[in-house]
Design a protein around this motif. Structure first.
Motif, PDB file in Angstrom:
ATOM      1  N   ASN A   1      -9.842   7.875  -1.578  1.00  0.00           N
ATOM      2  CA  ASN A   1     -10.677   6.711  -1.277  1.00  0.00           C
ATOM      3  C   ASN A   1      -9.979   5.374  -1.521  1.00  0.00           C
ATOM      4  N   ARG A   2      -9.311   5.251  -2.652  1.00  0.00           N
ATOM      5  CA  ARG A   2      -8.680   3.969  -2.971  1.00  0.00           C
ATOM      6  C   ARG A   2      -7.268   3.879  -2.405  1.00  0.00           C
ATOM      7  N   LEU A   3      -6.382   4.793  -2.817  1.00  0.00           N
ATOM      8  CA  LEU A   3      -4.977   4.675  -2.405  1.00  0.00           C
ATOM      9  C   LEU A   3      -4.790   4.848  -0.903  1.00  0.00           C
ATOM     10  N   ILE A   4      -5.312   5.926  -0.348  1.00  0.00           N
ATOM     11  CA  ILE A   4      -5.165   6.152   1.092  1.00  0.00           C
ATOM     12  C   ILE A   4      -5.961   5.115   1.864  1.00  0.00           C
ATOM     13  N   GLY A   5      -7.120   4.755   1.360  1.00  0.00           N
ATOM     14  CA  GLY A   5      -7.928   3.722   2.029  1.00  0.00           C
ATOM     15  C   GLY A   5      -7.168   2.412   2.172  1.00  0.00           C
ATOM     16  N   PHE A   6      -6.550   1.948   1.092  1.00  0.00           N
ATOM     17  CA  PHE A   6      -5.771   0.704   1.161  1.00  0.00           C
ATOM     18  C   PHE A   6      -4.519   0.879   2.027  1.00  0.00           C
ATOM     19  N   TYR A   7      -3.875   2.019   1.941  1.00  0.00           N
ATOM     20  CA  TYR A   7      -2.674   2.262   2.750  1.00  0.00           C
ATOM     21  C   TYR A   7      -3.000   2.141   4.231  1.00  0.00           C
ATOM     22  N   LYS A   8      -4.081   2.745   4.655  1.00  0.00           N
ATOM     23  CA  LYS A   8      -4.491   2.658   6.062  1.00  0.00           C
ATOM     24  C   LYS A   8      -4.766   1.219   6.460  1.00  0.00           C
ATOM     25  N   LEU A   9      -5.495   0.507   5.627  1.00  0.00           N
ATOM     26  CA  LEU A   9      -5.790  -0.904   5.923  1.00  0.00           C
ATOM     27  C   LEU A   9      -4.505  -1.724   6.010  1.00  0.00           C
ATOM     28  N   ASP A  10      -3.557  -1.441   5.127  1.00  0.00           N
ATOM     29  CA  ASP A  10      -2.296  -2.187   5.116  1.00  0.00           C
ATOM     30  C   ASP A  10      -1.430  -1.859   6.333  1.00  0.00           C
ATOM     31  N   ILE A  11      -1.447  -0.617   6.787  1.00  0.00           N
ATOM     32  CA  ILE A  11      -0.721  -0.256   8.013  1.00  0.00           C
ATOM     33  C   ILE A  11      -1.287  -1.062   9.179  1.00  0.00           C
ATOM     34  N   HIS A  12      -2.601  -1.125   9.278  1.00  0.00           N
ATOM     35  CA  HIS A  12      -3.230  -1.899  10.352  1.00  0.00           C
ATOM     36  C   HIS A  12      -2.865  -3.385  10.239  1.00  0.00           C
ATOM     37  N   ALA A  13      -2.861  -3.913   9.025  1.00  0.00           N
ATOM     38  CA  ALA A  13      -2.510  -5.328   8.824  1.00  0.00           C
ATOM     39  C   ALA A  13      -1.056  -5.587   9.216  1.00  0.00           C
TER      40      ALA A  13
ATOM     41  N   PRO B   1      -9.224  -7.489  -4.993  1.00  0.00           N
ATOM     42  CA  PRO B   1     -10.646  -7.743  -5.239  1.00  0.00           C
ATOM     43  C   PRO B   1     -11.569  -7.109  -4.192  1.00  0.00           C
ATOM     44  N   LYS B   2     -11.057  -6.846  -2.990  1.00  0.00           N
ATOM     45  CA  LYS B   2     -11.915  -6.246  -1.965  1.00  0.00           C
ATOM     46  C   LYS B   2     -11.064  -5.418  -1.005  1.00  0.00           C
ATOM     47  N   PRO B   3     -11.691  -4.490  -0.293  1.00  0.00           N
ATOM     48  CA  PRO B   3     -10.956  -3.580   0.589  1.00  0.00           C
ATOM     49  C   PRO B   3     -10.564  -4.204   1.934  1.00  0.00           C
TER      50      PRO B   3
ATOM     51  N   ARG C   1      10.153  13.936  -7.832  1.00  0.00           N
ATOM     52  CA  ARG C   1      11.205  14.901  -7.546  1.00  0.00           C
ATOM     53  C   ARG C   1      12.417  14.277  -6.864  1.00  0.00           C
ATOM     54  N   GLY C   2      12.822  13.116  -7.391  1.00  0.00           N
ATOM     55  CA  GLY C   2      14.045  12.468  -6.931  1.00  0.00           C
ATOM     56  C   GLY C   2      13.921  11.672  -5.649  1.00  0.00           C
ATOM     57  N   GLN C   3      12.680  11.409  -5.195  1.00  0.00           N
ATOM     58  CA  GLN C   3      12.460  10.639  -3.969  1.00  0.00           C
ATOM     59  C   GLN C   3      11.550   9.448  -4.253  1.00  0.00           C
ATOM     60  N   TRP C   4      11.809   8.343  -3.549  1.00  0.00           N
ATOM     61  CA  TRP C   4      10.911   7.197  -3.593  1.00  0.00           C
ATOM     62  C   TRP C   4       9.793   7.390  -2.576  1.00  0.00           C
ATOM     63  N   TYR C   5       8.589   6.992  -2.970  1.00  0.00           N
ATOM     64  CA  TYR C   5       7.424   6.985  -2.081  1.00  0.00           C
ATOM     65  C   TYR C   5       6.644   5.700  -2.303  1.00  0.00           C
ATOM     66  N   VAL C   6       6.013   5.213  -1.249  1.00  0.00           N
ATOM     67  CA  VAL C   6       5.083   4.094  -1.392  1.00  0.00           C
ATOM     68  C   VAL C   6       3.843   4.611  -2.097  1.00  0.00           C
ATOM     69  N   VAL C   7       3.378   3.872  -3.092  1.00  0.00           N
ATOM     70  CA  VAL C   7       2.093   4.177  -3.702  1.00  0.00           C
ATOM     71  C   VAL C   7       1.140   3.002  -3.498  1.00  0.00           C
ATOM     72  N   HIS C   8       1.685   1.794  -3.410  1.00  0.00           N
ATOM     73  CA  HIS C   8       0.902   0.603  -3.067  1.00  0.00           C
ATOM     74  C   HIS C   8       1.716  -0.185  -2.051  1.00  0.00           C
ATOM     75  N   PHE C   9       1.299  -0.148  -0.797  1.00  0.00           N
ATOM     76  CA  PHE C   9       1.971  -0.900   0.265  1.00  0.00           C
ATOM     77  C   PHE C   9       1.693  -2.385   0.051  1.00  0.00           C
ATOM     78  N   GLY C  10       0.428  -2.732  -0.091  1.00  0.00           N
ATOM     79  CA  GLY C  10       0.029  -4.101  -0.383  1.00  0.00           C
ATOM     80  C   GLY C  10      -0.245  -4.268  -1.864  1.00  0.00           C
ATOM     81  N   PRO C  11      -0.652  -5.462  -2.260  1.00  0.00           N
ATOM     82  CA  PRO C  11      -0.843  -5.759  -3.685  1.00  0.00           C
ATOM     83  C   PRO C  11      -1.894  -4.867  -4.337  1.00  0.00           C
ATOM     84  N   ASN C  12      -1.690  -4.633  -5.613  1.00  0.00           N
ATOM     85  CA  ASN C  12      -2.599  -3.827  -6.411  1.00  0.00           C
ATOM     86  C   ASN C  12      -2.709  -4.463  -7.788  1.00  0.00           C
ATOM     87  N   PRO C  13      -3.921  -4.639  -8.306  1.00  0.00           N
ATOM     88  CA  PRO C  13      -5.223  -4.354  -7.706  1.00  0.00           C
ATOM     89  C   PRO C  13      -5.624  -5.426  -6.699  1.00  0.00           C
TER      90      PRO C  13
END
Length: 156
Positions: free
Chosen positions: A53-65, A145-147, A131-143
């Motif tokens: 809900n939070r991480l994937i939700g923001f990631y999707k919104l950030d991809i669109h942005a 105030p709104k989605p 496991r030795g790889q970089w991954y995005v966990v927050h594409f945009g700023p975290n935290p």
């Protein structure tokens, strides 16, 4: 310590870029921190819900942005690469950031691209290792105030 030169990293960055160009978050998922890893790392009562809900939700919104940032020239924009300031990476111990396992975290990574002959870039707020790889966990700023989708520190 992960590197930004590994073929898996490059493939992940390319997937992220293609997802942005096509405005398709599903295409960008190979570069997002895996759910199985999140469930092992985080000491949250409902880590699965937080992930979906939070991480994937923001990631999707950030991809669109990010796609909107590219505008009508999205299909012609070309990925140059991603810089990861490895010297700024920190080893995060259990108990910090509500985690139960350790990992590397780095702020300050930037994705660079060209569009209409101009070099531009934007930040990737936070990468973490698994496991030795970089991954995005927050594409945009975290935290936040709104989605809403946010492109972090665009330049150019």
């Amino acid at each position: 310590m992960p590197t930004a030169t590994d073929p898996q990293f490059t493939a992940g960055v390319n997937a992220l870029w293609q997802g942005i160009v096509d405005d398709d978050p599903a295409e960008a998922m190979p570069f997002f921190f895996p759910k199985s890893a999140y469930l092992q790392v985080k000491a949250l009562s409902d880590a699965g819900s937080d992930y979906e809900n939070r991480l994937i939700g923001f990631y999707k919104l950030d991809i669109h942005a990010a796609h909107q940032l590219l505008g009508s020239g999205a299909k012609d924009a070309k990925l140059v690469g991603v810089s990861v300031p490895a010297k700024a990476a920190e080893w995060i111990r259990p108990g910090v950031e509500e985690n139960k396992l350790s990992y590397y975290r780095v702020y300050g990574s930037r994705l660079t691209y060209t569009e209409n002959g101009r070099t531009k870039s934007f930040g990737l707020f936070s990468l973490i290792s698994w496991r030795g790889q970089w991954y995005v966990v927050h594409f945009g700023p975290n935290p936040r105030p709104k989605p809403i989708g946010v492109v972090y520190q665009p330049q150019g």
